[in-house]
Enzyme design. Sequence first.
Site, PDB file in Angstrom:
ATOM      1  N   THR A 165      -3.122 -23.441 -42.958  1.00  0.00           N
ATOM      2  CA  THR A 165      -3.773 -22.961 -44.199  1.00  0.00           C
ATOM      3  C   THR A 165      -4.035 -21.468 -44.147  1.00  0.00           C
ATOM      4  OG1 THR A 165      -5.834 -23.697 -43.221  1.00  0.00           O
ATOM      5  CG2 THR A 165      -4.816 -25.113 -44.871  1.00  0.00           C
ATOM      6  N   THR A 186       6.433 -19.133 -31.748  1.00  0.00           N
ATOM      7  CA  THR A 186       5.567 -19.529 -32.868  1.00  0.00           C
ATOM      8  C   THR A 186       4.200 -18.858 -32.637  1.00  0.00           C
ATOM      9  OG1 THR A 186       5.194 -21.621 -31.697  1.00  0.00           O
ATOM     10  CG2 THR A 186       6.696 -21.658 -33.565  1.00  0.00           C
ATOM     11  N   LYS A 189       9.763 -20.735 -25.070  1.00  0.00           N
ATOM     12  CA  LYS A 189       8.646 -20.496 -25.978  1.00  0.00           C
ATOM     13  C   LYS A 189       7.710 -21.681 -25.883  1.00  0.00           C
ATOM     14  CE  LYS A 189       7.871 -21.943 -29.651  1.00  0.00           C
ATOM     15  NZ  LYS A 189       7.101 -23.129 -30.234  1.00  0.00           N
ATOM     16  N   ASN A 213      -5.995 -23.230 -34.034  1.00  0.00           N
ATOM     17  CA  ASN A 213      -5.597 -24.568 -34.451  1.00  0.00           C
ATOM     18  C   ASN A 213      -6.384 -25.111 -35.626  1.00  0.00           C
ATOM     19  OD1 ASN A 213      -3.348 -25.424 -32.780  1.00  0.00           O
ATOM     20  ND2 ASN A 213      -4.738 -24.780 -31.150  1.00  0.00           N
ATOM     21  N   THR A 243      10.428 -29.401 -22.066  1.00  0.00           N
ATOM     22  CA  THR A 243       9.350 -28.492 -22.427  1.00  0.00           C
ATOM     23  C   THR A 243       9.425 -28.232 -23.899  1.00  0.00           C
ATOM     24  OG1 THR A 243       8.379 -26.333 -22.130  1.00  0.00           O
ATOM     25  CG2 THR A 243      10.762 -26.435 -22.095  1.00  0.00           C
ATOM     26  N   GLU A 275      -2.401 -21.292 -26.196  1.00  0.00           N
ATOM     27  CA  GLU A 275      -3.153 -20.843 -27.378  1.00  0.00           C
ATOM     28  C   GLU A 275      -4.597 -20.504 -27.018  1.00  0.00           C
ATOM     29  OE1 GLU A 275      -0.600 -22.909 -30.957  1.00  0.00           O
ATOM     30  OE2 GLU A 275      -2.265 -24.011 -30.093  1.00  0.00           O
TER      31      GLU A 275
END
Lengths: 389, 389
Positions: B389, B150, B172, B384, B183, B262
């Site tokens: 959007t 992702t 992932k 995030n 996980t 991230e």
Amino acid sequence: MKLGGFSLSTFPKGYKSCSLNAGIKDDTLDFTILFSEVRASAAAMFTKNQFCGAPVVVGKEHIADGYLQAIAVNSKNANVATGEKGLEDTRKVTEAVAQELSIDPKDVLPSSTGVIGVPLPVEKILTAIPGLKNKLTEDGLEQSAKAIMTTDTYPKFRTRKMGNVTISAMAKGSGMIEPNMATMLSYILTDAAIEPAQLQKMLKKAVDVSFNSVSVDGDTSTSDTVVLMANGLAGEVNVTEFETVLTDLCIELAKEIARDGEGATKLVEVQVTGADDHTVAKKIGKSIINSPLVKTAIFGEDPNWGRIMSTIGNSEDKVNTASVSVSFADVYVFKNGAPAEDKRAELAEYLKTDEVLIKISLGDGPGAATVWGCDLSYDYVKINGEYTT
Amino acid sequence: MKLGGFSLSTFPKGYKSCSLNAGIKDDTLDFTILFSEVRASAAAMFTKNQFCGAPVVVGKEHIADGYLQAIAVNSKNANVATGEKGLEDTRKVTEAVAQELSIDPKDVLPSSTGVIGVPLPVEKILTAIPGLKNKLTEDGLEQSAKAIMTTDTYPKFRTRKMGNVTISAMAKGSGMIEPNMATMLSYILTDAAIEPAQLQKMLKKAVDVSFNSVSVDGDTSTSDTVVLMANGLAGEVNVTEFETVLTDLCIELAKEIARDGEGATKLVEVQVTGADDHTVAKKIGKSIINSPLVKTAIFGEDPNWGRIMSTIGNSEDKVNTASVSVSFADVYVFKNGAPAEDKRAELAEYLKTDEVLIKISLGDGPGAATVWGCDLSYDYVKINGEYTT
């Protein structure tokens, strides 16, 4: 400063204060004395962090008898993780303050906030103390609220009248905020006459629904302290009424702390209802307020409500997922265990506000809690990536 | 892609895979089948999130007998918080996959990852399935590791040989990462012959010290799933040796998840020793890895170690503060309860590395744990704040 315009008559009787620059880090106000002309009943709550600061250790000793006459606060250095030397430094400061004010050292509560792990520049503070008595004024409380700030962007100060009696309260705090049985720093002064035991009971109740219901980043500080002094100069007070006003004041200041959270652009309020009890409701509310995924979505004004569901699902307490409902203000996103009608456009519009309200109903239990926090922005990262360097 | 260059001989015998675009969100790979020519022993661990995804519910049913033959994974939509309809959609997908592969639907484990609270576009997936059998290849596993991503910036794939036996593992995960008993998504395929019960025991042990020791943001996903299939085509294996290799593989992938967290710029490893037991050591390690104040300081390369002390002090478990020592790699900042010699300049230099090691000794207890995480950067907020959007 968002606040201002307080006159002398709006402060409680018999308190004086003084804030100055002792040169701890730079040339801003960094040392403050709050002084009562007479010995005052006092109550306090402190951080539960096991690495609590030296001032917290000494403060607990000094409040033990239920009385205080002065609070000595420095910003820019927390005097935490400083070993035995830190304790000695704090005692030196309280003794010097007591001598200057001609009071008992045990009636001085020390408080420090700022960087952790750096020795307190005690000589600078000791040099600043002599002559300080003559600088005390009756109208300086609001300036003191400014002097105790660290990364706060504005001072947090409120004052209220109840007949003859006045309560003035100040607080600071912007990061390392998830108070546990206390808050960052808050000093509440009143001229009401209230016994120490009753004062402590009222303070504990007020703190639970105010400072202990706020989180900026889930980190409980080593220095959290809230002190309430009541010098009695305005006489007796209706205790129930006093407790209501005290609680309101604490909630207002707690919300200011969340609103002024490091880098915050929005105040977030989470109301949890229908839980088994208050503790469960508060834990779930706090987990929403502390989720970096929820916080960044709110910063981005992204109605990604699935992250709220995920956070609720991570509760240690059993959740009946089929009876959960969630709304932003009055727009439902999830109702009785299933997604509500898709209103992402309406939600995106709502999220442009600077006060976001999330309501969570867990079922039909009696437990409820309201907690406050803020979003997670680029500026939080900036402020905290560059704090000591 | 940081990895690559795997040849057919480096994959376990009897597995085929296929990844394609089913048009779930955009035109990237979003649907993957992992298929064993023969029914395989299988073990799995799933999220403990109470709002777990529909595929987790169905997956638990299908793994219950200890056997699987295929895994069907989609990215871009987690099929979580989608109510009864979500469960029906998942069952439709597993049934269509089973029909296409001529196997029992109960031998298909479904898995979904992506946005929460949006209905699965099930028709698109059902349209993509017919003819998929002919697209299965023996050398596509690495591409599958890419198709399940992702917000990951690179695929996580490892393969190891032990004599005749091969283990290939993919994972992932980049955000909403604090796995709890599982996980994000990890699929481990081997041609070793191992019984389901033994497989499950080995997987549980390996996951505890690998995937369950990683956190990017403290949010346990609703979709966490790790599956281990062993089809036996390469025959018996030394179980002790297999367990060691399996654990190493899981640790390597877990570290990759943290490294690719991230917005991460640094992998952070925290080693806790001297605790009362492993659980306490792990809890304290995780609290350091999850502290936004510690994470932002590491991002800013600011040796603000007081934040580590504060985080340790917030432990629910009793800490003997006088016996705590903390170092960055081998540079002590705190030793036996007191600050070590000030080496901020040396530390600032050390923090420029992209792998930061923090060692915490709590005393002389037998409990130890190693956990991994990453720093908190502007990009975490960006990723995030703009996710849906």
